[in-house]
Design an enzyme around this catalytic site. Structure first.
Site, PDB file in Angstrom:
ATOM      1  N   ARG A   1       0.256 -21.406 -41.366  1.00  0.00           N
ATOM      2  CA  ARG A   1       0.463 -20.631 -40.123  1.00  0.00           C
ATOM      3  C   ARG A   1      -0.877 -20.065 -39.630  1.00  0.00           C
ATOM      4  O   ARG A   1      -1.134 -20.019 -38.426  1.00  0.00           O
ATOM      5  CB  ARG A   1       1.456 -19.486 -40.357  1.00  0.00           C
TER       6      ARG A   1
ATOM      7  N   ASN B   1       1.586 -27.795 -28.034  1.00  0.00           N
ATOM      8  CA  ASN B   1       0.739 -26.904 -28.841  1.00  0.00           C
ATOM      9  C   ASN B   1       0.359 -27.492 -30.207  1.00  0.00           C
ATOM     10  O   ASN B   1       0.127 -26.768 -31.164  1.00  0.00           O
ATOM     11  CB  ASN B   1       1.346 -25.499 -28.933  1.00  0.00           C
TER      12      ASN B   1
ATOM     13  N   LYS C   1       2.353 -32.670 -33.523  1.00  0.00           N
ATOM     14  CA  LYS C   1       3.231 -32.949 -32.382  1.00  0.00           C
ATOM     15  C   LYS C   1       2.682 -34.104 -31.526  1.00  0.00           C
ATOM     16  O   LYS C   1       1.515 -34.507 -31.670  1.00  0.00           O
ATOM     17  CB  LYS C   1       3.401 -31.668 -31.557  1.00  0.00           C
TER      18      LYS C   1
ATOM     19  N   PHE D   1      13.678 -22.443 -23.078  1.00  0.00           N
ATOM     20  CA  PHE D   1      12.717 -23.540 -23.203  1.00  0.00           C
ATOM     21  C   PHE D   1      13.220 -24.679 -24.093  1.00  0.00           C
ATOM     22  O   PHE D   1      12.496 -25.633 -24.361  1.00  0.00           O
ATOM     23  CB  PHE D   1      11.369 -23.016 -23.733  1.00  0.00           C
TER      24      PHE D   1
ATOM     25  N   THR E   1       1.316 -19.307 -31.299  1.00  0.00           N
ATOM     26  CA  THR E   1       2.151 -20.296 -30.602  1.00  0.00           C
ATOM     27  C   THR E   1       1.552 -20.699 -29.252  1.00  0.00           C
ATOM     28  O   THR E   1       1.527 -21.885 -28.913  1.00  0.00           O
ATOM     29  CB  THR E   1       3.569 -19.716 -30.387  1.00  0.00           C
TER      30      THR E   1
ATOM     31  N   ARG F   1      -4.589 -24.779 -32.963  1.00  0.00           N
ATOM     32  CA  ARG F   1      -4.101 -24.687 -31.580  1.00  0.00           C
ATOM     33  C   ARG F   1      -5.221 -24.322 -30.603  1.00  0.00           C
ATOM     34  O   ARG F   1      -5.249 -24.834 -29.477  1.00  0.00           O
ATOM     35  CB  ARG F   1      -2.931 -23.714 -31.511  1.00  0.00           C
TER      36      ARG F   1
HETATM   37  P1  GDP Z   1       5.974 -21.596 -33.646  1.00  0.00           P
HETATM   38  O1  GDP Z   1       6.653 -21.255 -34.943  1.00  0.00           O
HETATM   39  O2  GDP Z   1       4.614 -20.958 -33.501  1.00  0.00           O
HETATM   40  O3  GDP Z   1       5.926 -23.085 -33.372  1.00  0.00           O
HETATM   41  O4  GDP Z   1       6.863 -20.946 -32.486  1.00  0.00           O
HETATM   42  P2  GDP Z   1       8.450 -20.777 -32.296  1.00  0.00           P
HETATM   43  O5  GDP Z   1       9.197 -21.171 -33.532  1.00  0.00           O
HETATM   44  O6  GDP Z   1       8.683 -19.428 -31.716  1.00  0.00           O
HETATM   45  O7  GDP Z   1       8.800 -21.831 -31.155  1.00  0.00           O
HETATM   46  C1  GDP Z   1       8.939 -23.193 -31.434  1.00  0.00           C
HETATM   47  C2  GDP Z   1       8.242 -23.991 -30.377  1.00  0.00           C
HETATM   48  O8  GDP Z   1       8.908 -23.788 -29.123  1.00  0.00           O
HETATM   49  C3  GDP Z   1       6.795 -23.582 -30.118  1.00  0.00           C
HETATM   50  O9  GDP Z   1       5.879 -24.204 -30.965  1.00  0.00           O
HETATM   51  C4  GDP Z   1       6.599 -23.992 -28.682  1.00  0.00           C
HETATM   52  O10 GDP Z   1       6.265 -25.382 -28.599  1.00  0.00           O
HETATM   53  C5  GDP Z   1       7.965 -23.783 -28.065  1.00  0.00           C
HETATM   54  N1  GDP Z   1       8.019 -22.470 -27.396  1.00  0.00           N
HETATM   55  C6  GDP Z   1       8.119 -21.238 -27.976  1.00  0.00           C
HETATM   56  N2  GDP Z   1       8.151 -20.262 -27.053  1.00  0.00           N
HETATM   57  C7  GDP Z   1       8.088 -20.877 -25.851  1.00  0.00           C
HETATM   58  C8  GDP Z   1       8.096 -20.431 -24.502  1.00  0.00           C
HETATM   59  O11 GDP Z   1       8.169 -19.225 -24.219  1.00  0.00           O
HETATM   60  N3  GDP Z   1       8.025 -21.397 -23.538  1.00  0.00           N
HETATM   61  C9  GDP Z   1       7.943 -22.716 -23.836  1.00  0.00           C
HETATM   62  N4  GDP Z   1       7.887 -23.605 -22.844  1.00  0.00           N
HETATM   63  N5  GDP Z   1       7.928 -23.193 -25.093  1.00  0.00           N
HETATM   64  C10 GDP Z   1       8.000 -22.292 -26.085  1.00  0.00           C
END
Ligand code: GDP
Length: 138
Positions: A86, A113, A10, A58, A92, A103
């Site tokens: 992963r 992240n 990112k 978000f 996350t 991370r």
């Molecule tokens: P990942 O698969 O671990 O990347 O997580 P997700 O698919 O659930 O979410 C996608 C991306 O959205 C994450 O990597 C974060 O950058 C963002 N994100 C997820 N949950 C939140 C949240 O609760 N708040 C904010 N600001 N960003 C979030």
């Protein structure tokens, strides 16, 4: 099982100049970089890529962040590549990410992240096709 998965380094991690360190972690874990490129996402691209999150509070912050600078997208290949990536990424929220994960070591916040990784083989196939034509994957 031999698999392919999509990784995105990112904008925060690209700006920190740790692209090589992150790619090295994939290789050290036995994953092969089958394709890689640096690109800057348009707003339309980022909204389409994260369409599953479009109703989440978000969503706008996520899209704004993902277009704030260039990213490095890669296809990683290897045994259990999806789950292995992963695991290397960590949780996350970097505050909850296990020590030694990407991370934990490189991310500052839940928005910034450091990395994205496909979360299922079905999504991996969709996400790889979003960024790479077959002729760019080796
Ligand atoms: P990942 O698969 O671990 O990347 O997580 P997700 O698919 O659930 O979410 C996608 C991306 O959205 C994450 O990597 C974060 O950058 C963002 N994100 C997820 N949950 C939140 C949240 O609760 N708040 C904010 N600001 N960003 C979030």
């Amino acid at each position: 099982m031999m698999e392919q998965t999509l990784s995105i380094i990112k904008p925060d991690a690209v700006a920190k100049n740790v692209v090589g360190q992150i790619l090295a972690r994939f290789e050290e874990a036995g994953l092969r970089i089958a394709a890689t490129k640096k690109i800057r996402l348009s707003r339309v691209d980022a909204e389409a890529f994260y369409a599953v999150h479009k109703d989440r509070p978000f969503f706008k912050d996520l899209v704004d962040f993902m277009i704030s600078g260039p990213v490095v997208v890669s296809v990683l290949e290897g045994e259990n590549a999806m789950a292995k990536n992963r695991e290397l990424m960590g949780a996350t929220n970097p505050k909850e990410a296990a020590p030694g994960t990407i991370r934990a070591d490189f991310a500052d916040s839940i928005d910034a992240n450091a990395v994205h990784g496909s979360d299922s083989l079905e999504n991996a196939a969709i996400e790889i096709a979003f960024f790479f034509p077959q002729r760019e994957i080796y």
